[in-house]
Design an enzyme around this catalytic site. Structure first.
Site: not given
Ligand code: AP5
Length: 219
Positions: A13, A88, A127, A160, A171
């Site tokens: 994402k 979410r 990552r 992270r 998750r």
């Molecule tokens: P990356 O692009 O970083 O993946 P991502 O989908 O953004 O993963 P996240 O772990 O950030 O998602 P998340 O939803 O768990 O965390 P968030 O920060 O939103 O890619 C991952 C890796 O793969 C990278 O190394 C990249 O280089 C590689 N990659 C990407 N695409 C690729 C491809 N096509 N091919 C090869 N490699 C690739 O949330 C964190 C925490 O915050 C949550 O757990 C929760 O506690 C809280 N939170 C956030 N939003 C909310 C909400 N709305 N409600 C409640 N709690 C929330």
């Protein structure tokens, strides 16, 4: 355009959001990044969110929704937005419908990134993110030129705290139980678009562009 990007942890994402935001000129609003910034700065919101994030659990809706509503009212959202990681839960989704109707910017499309679990495990454990500018790298798929150093700003790369296989399991459970119903919510509205995000990043972005360009032409 008013865009949502959804998908499990590590689906890409954040990586795709950077590309979309730059090509379609919409602000990238990541609730995960907003929380991490609050945690880093020890704000009252950050202190409350930290324990949930480190456990891999969703932060309660009451803490998320007001933060997003404030953000959507800023001037840079006047021509659209890209919400990454929100909504979410069904509570967040129904609140978002109200918020976006207040600003007359209903969601146009929900991009749903689908990836197999084994690929997510590899992406999450490899990552690395920049402490300073948040740029995203991967030890194998997208390594920085100098190990541990950000190519964009020279900052230090880190892993992270929630990027472990143990936390990924939690998750993923949160995603299945709380976020999959949100996908159905947008499917019922006819605006969910599924993307095979297990492909290399340039192919994933090419598929996203087809969806967004078609949408743009129809507007
Ligand atoms: P990356 O692009 O970083 O993946 P991502 O989908 O953004 O993963 P996240 O772990 O950030 O998602 P998340 O939803 O768990 O965390 P968030 O920060 O939103 O890619 C991952 C890796 O793969 C990278 O190394 C990249 O280089 C590689 N990659 C990407 N695409 C690729 C491809 N096509 N091919 C090869 N490699 C690739 O949330 C964190 C925490 O915050 C949550 O757990 C929760 O506690 C809280 N939170 C956030 N939003 C909310 C909400 N709305 N409600 C409640 N709690 C929330």
């Amino acid at each position: 355009m008013n865009i949502l990007i959804m998908g499990p942890a590590g689906a890409g994402k954040g990586t795709m959001s950077k590309e979309i935001s730059s090509k379609y000129n919409v602000p990238h609003i990541s609730t995960g990044d907003m929380f991490r910034e609050n945690v880093k700065n020890n704000t009252p919101l950050g202190l409350k969110a930290k324990e949930y994030m480190e456990a891999g659990l969703l932060v309660p809706d009451s803490l998320v929704n007001d933060m997003v509503e404030d953000r959507l009212q800023r001037e840079d959202c006047a021509n659209g937005y890209l919400l990454d990681g929100f909504p979410r839960s069904l509570g967040q989704a129904t609140d978002l419908t109200k918020m976006t109707s207040k600003i007359s910017r209903p969601v146009d499309v929900a991009l749903v990134l689908n990836v197999e679990l084994s690929v997510l495990e590899e992406r999450i454990t490899g990552r690395r993110i920049c402490k300073n500018c948040g740029a995203i790298f991967h030890t194998k798929n997208h390594p920085s030129s100098v190990e541990g150093v950000c190519d964009v700003c020279g900052g230090e790369l880190m892993q992270r705290k929630d990027d472990t296989l143990e936390q990924l399991k939690v998750r993923m459970d949160e995603y299945t139980n709380q976020t999959e119903p949100v996908i159905h919510y947008y499917e019922e509205q006819g605006i969910a678009n599924f993307v095979d995000a297990g492909q290399p990043a340039d192919k994933v972005f090419a598929d996203i562009q087809v969806i967004l360009d078609t949408l743009k032409k129809g507007k």
